[in-house]
Design an enzyme around this catalytic site. Structure first.
Site, short mmCIF file in Angstrom:
data_model
loop_
_atom_site.label_atom_id
_atom_site.label_comp_id
_atom_site.label_asym_id
_atom_site.label_seq_id
_atom_site.Cartn_x
_atom_site.Cartn_y
_atom_site.Cartn_z
CE1 TYR A 53 -3.26 -2.79 0.23
CE2 TYR A 53 -3.74 -2.18 2.49
CZ TYR A 53 -4.00 -2.97 1.38
OH TYR A 53 -4.98 -3.91 1.45
CB SER A 234 -13.79 -4.39 -1.70
OG SER A 234 -12.52 -4.06 -2.21
CG PHE A 238 -13.15 -0.69 -5.65
CD1 PHE A 238 -12.46 -1.12 -4.53
CD2 PHE A 238 -12.83 -1.24 -6.87
CE1 PHE A 238 -11.47 -2.08 -4.62
CE2 PHE A 238 -11.83 -2.21 -6.98
CZ PHE A 238 -11.16 -2.64 -5.86
N GLY A 239 -16.58 1.91 -3.20
CA GLY A 239 -17.43 3.09 -3.07
C GLY A 239 -18.70 3.04 -3.89
#
Length: 347
Positions: A53, A234, A238-239
């Site tokens: 990350y 997730s 992813f929104g």
């Protein structure tokens, strides 16, 4: 905040965990620290990171997320109150800048990865160290069907587990977990640990959300019966499940607004249609779409922790608030009707 046992360990983790993959790309160090402060003030004790990350993965930023967590731990002097999780990458032809492009799940790479993570995190131990993805070729990252490779030369799981065992014995990690793993892979790790000489896997971190419930098919039973619960990543797809991308909207500071198709996994036409229906169900229930989507996950028996991510404090507070919501029988029934009509459009 509800607390759940981490496998068969003595550790309890919050039902909401804090995902961190935006820190160092979409979020600054100061913003990451502010998110950590808010999350811990609201009862979250689990932080999940990875040596890879932030995402999207780039040579210039890899490791930055762990560095931000490390500076926060040093500043707050609260390491004993934090359950810290991170991950080691599996083999990858694309990530050429990590360990010279020769990374795999053998002893050398795992030891190098742990030491580098410990340095960035400014700690001398990691509570949960996870294999980010299998070394072998298998059906993960959106691939449903398994395609067998008779010439597979990946690192044997026994070697991987033995290397992790050495790190447990050295005190560098406390427990081990898996990520993006299949039922076969989980059982291999569990069976190898049966004699008691090797550490037992305590968690599985796989994708799980209203658009991808494939975990329920082969892994949910295993998670419950083997005390190896899900760390759901997730959870908002992813929104997408917040509803912010409906009708083609692309908010400028959102993942799709910034990175486009890189985060387009949940933008297929069936997924968009299902999302629209889930948003309508949330409105009928008097809930925000994000809180309903997260509350659904929080109520699953096989869940250990729901790993939320956010780029703003407002999003973060809303997402953590899902821990206080219990979905009604009518809402759950409506969700199931959509799922039956459009099952797992984005595995």
């Amino acid at each position: 905040m509800q607390m759940n046992p981490l496998g068969k360990t003595e550790i309890s983790v919050s039902v909401i965990g804090l995902g961190t993959m935006t820190w160092g790309e979409q979020n600054t160090e100061a913003e990451a620290h502010a998110q950590l402060d808010l999350a811990f003030s609201l009862g979250v004790n689990l932080i999940d990171a990875a040596e890879l990350y932030p995402v999207p993965a780039r040579a210039e930023t890899t490791g930055r997320t762990e560095e931000y967590i490390g500076t926060w731990l040093k500043a707050r002097q609260n390491r004993e109150h934090v359950i810290l999780a991170t991950k080691v990458i599996g083999a990858s032809e694309r990530l050429t800048w990590i360990r010279g492009g020769k990374s795999c799940l053998d002893k050398t790479n795992i030891h190098l990865a742990v030491d580098a993570s410990l340095k960035r995190l400014q700690t001398d131990y990691i509570d949960l160290y996870q294999v980010h993805w299998p070394d072998r070729e298998t059906n993960c990252f959106g691939q449903l069907g398994y395609k067998h490779d008779p010439n597979d030369t990946s690192v044997d799981i026994l070697e991987t587990l033995s290397a992790l065992s050495e790190l447990v014995q050295a005190g560098k990690i406390r427990h081990i977990g898996l990520s993006n793993e299949t039922p076969w892979g989980v059982m291999q790790y569990l069976n190898l640990a049966q004699p008691g000489a090797l550490p037992r896997v305590v968690s599985i971190q796989n994708p799980y959300n209203l658009l991808n419930r494939t975990f329920e098919v082969g892994l949910a039973e295993m998670a419950i019966k083997e005390h190896c619960g899900l760390l759901a990543y997730s959870p908002l797809a992813f929104g997408a499940l917040s509803g912010k991308y409906i009708d083609g909207a692309r908010p400028p500071q959102s993942r799709l607004g910034i990175f486009g198709d890189y985060f387009g996994r949940y933008m297929s036409e069936p997924a968009v249609q299902a999302t629209r229906q889930y948003v309508d169900i949330a409105k009928q229930a008097g809930l925000s779409p994000a809180q309903m989507a997260l509350a659904f996950i929080n109520q699953q028996r096989f869940l250990t922790s729901n790993l939320i991510g956010a780029t703003t404090l407002e999003q973060l507070k809303e997402n953590i608030g899902s821990a206080e919501i219990v979905l009604s029988a009518d809402t759950l029934k409506a969700i199931e009707q959509v799922h039956l009509a459009c099952s797992n459009p984005c595995p």
